[in-house]
Design a protein around this motif. Sequence first.
Motif, short mmCIF file in Angstrom:
data_model
loop_
_atom_site.label_atom_id
_atom_site.label_comp_id
_atom_site.label_asym_id
_atom_site.label_seq_id
_atom_site.Cartn_x
_atom_site.Cartn_y
_atom_site.Cartn_z
N MET A 1 0.86 -1.18 0.00
CA MET A 1 0.00 0.00 0.00
C MET A 1 0.90 1.24 0.00
O MET A 1 1.82 1.35 0.79
CB MET A 1 -0.90 0.00 1.24
N ARG A 2 0.58 2.16 -0.89
CA ARG A 2 1.32 3.42 -0.96
C ARG A 2 0.90 4.35 0.18
O ARG A 2 -0.19 4.23 0.73
CB ARG A 2 1.04 4.12 -2.29
N LEU A 3 1.77 5.30 0.48
CA LEU A 3 1.46 6.28 1.51
C LEU A 3 0.22 7.09 1.15
O LEU A 3 -0.60 7.40 2.02
CB LEU A 3 2.67 7.21 1.72
N THR A 4 0.05 7.40 -0.12
CA THR A 4 -1.13 8.16 -0.55
C THR A 4 -2.41 7.35 -0.36
O THR A 4 -3.45 7.92 -0.01
CB THR A 4 -1.01 8.61 -2.01
N ASP A 5 -2.33 6.03 -0.56
CA ASP A 5 -3.49 5.18 -0.31
C ASP A 5 -3.85 5.19 1.17
O ASP A 5 -5.03 5.27 1.54
CB ASP A 5 -3.22 3.75 -0.76
N ALA A 6 -2.84 5.09 2.02
CA ALA A 6 -3.07 5.11 3.46
C ALA A 6 -3.68 6.45 3.89
O ALA A 6 -4.61 6.48 4.71
CB ALA A 6 -1.77 4.85 4.21
N ALA A 7 -3.18 7.54 3.32
CA ALA A 7 -3.74 8.86 3.64
C ALA A 7 -5.21 8.93 3.23
O ALA A 7 -6.04 9.45 3.99
CB ALA A 7 -2.94 9.95 2.93
N GLY A 8 -5.53 8.40 2.07
CA GLY A 8 -6.92 8.40 1.62
C GLY A 8 -7.82 7.60 2.54
O GLY A 8 -8.94 8.01 2.85
N LEU A 9 -7.33 6.45 3.00
CA LEU A 9 -8.12 5.64 3.92
C LEU A 9 -8.33 6.34 5.26
O LEU A 9 -9.42 6.26 5.85
CB LEU A 9 -7.46 4.28 4.13
N VAL A 10 -7.31 7.03 5.75
CA VAL A 10 -7.46 7.80 6.99
C VAL A 10 -8.49 8.91 6.78
O VAL A 10 -9.32 9.18 7.66
CB VAL A 10 -6.10 8.37 7.45
N GLY A 11 -8.47 9.52 5.60
CA GLY A 11 -9.46 10.55 5.29
C GLY A 11 -10.88 10.01 5.27
O GLY A 11 -11.80 10.63 5.81
N VAL A 12 -11.06 8.86 4.65
CA VAL A 12 -12.38 8.22 4.63
C VAL A 12 -12.84 7.93 6.06
O VAL A 12 -13.99 8.20 6.43
CB VAL A 12 -12.36 6.93 3.79
N LEU A 13 -11.94 7.40 6.87
CA LEU A 13 -12.28 7.08 8.26
C LEU A 13 -12.67 8.34 9.03
O LEU A 13 -13.66 8.34 9.79
CB LEU A 13 -11.10 6.38 8.93
N ALA A 14 -11.95 9.44 8.83
CA ALA A 14 -12.26 10.69 9.52
C ALA A 14 -13.66 11.18 9.16
O ALA A 14 -14.45 11.57 10.03
CB ALA A 14 -11.22 11.76 9.19
N ILE A 15 -13.98 11.17 7.87
CA ILE A 15 -15.30 11.63 7.43
C ILE A 15 -16.40 10.71 7.95
O ILE A 15 -17.44 11.18 8.44
CB ILE A 15 -15.34 11.76 5.90
N LEU A 16 -16.19 9.41 7.86
CA LEU A 16 -17.21 8.47 8.32
C LEU A 16 -17.43 8.56 9.83
O LEU A 16 -18.57 8.49 10.30
CB LEU A 16 -16.84 7.05 7.92
N LEU A 17 -16.35 8.71 10.59
CA LEU A 17 -16.51 8.83 12.04
C LEU A 17 -17.25 10.12 12.41
O LEU A 17 -18.12 10.11 13.29
CB LEU A 17 -15.15 8.78 12.74
N ALA A 18 -16.92 11.22 11.73
CA ALA A 18 -17.62 12.48 11.99
C ALA A 18 -19.10 12.36 11.63
O ALA A 18 -19.98 12.82 12.37
CB ALA A 18 -16.96 13.62 11.21
#
Length: 83
Positions: A1-18
Amino acid sequence: MRLTDAAGLVGVLAILLAYAAATLGRLDPKRPLSLFANFAGAGLILLSLAHDFNLSAVAMEGSWALVSLAGLLRIGWSRLRGR
């Protein structure tokens, strides 16, 4: 997994949790924490899209980031006016 993919997944998690917290009444969607989570999440997703571009996803996340940023600026301006 690329760093950009990991960043995107963290972003998805942040939006979904909010979103989940707002839906469950645990987070006010008009407050800075919720707006920041959405802004940061959309920004991280946009970062991931810089590597694997998708126009419709960029349009969606760019809009999401701009709406969240507008809310944060509204709060900032109202606090400045209140001083």
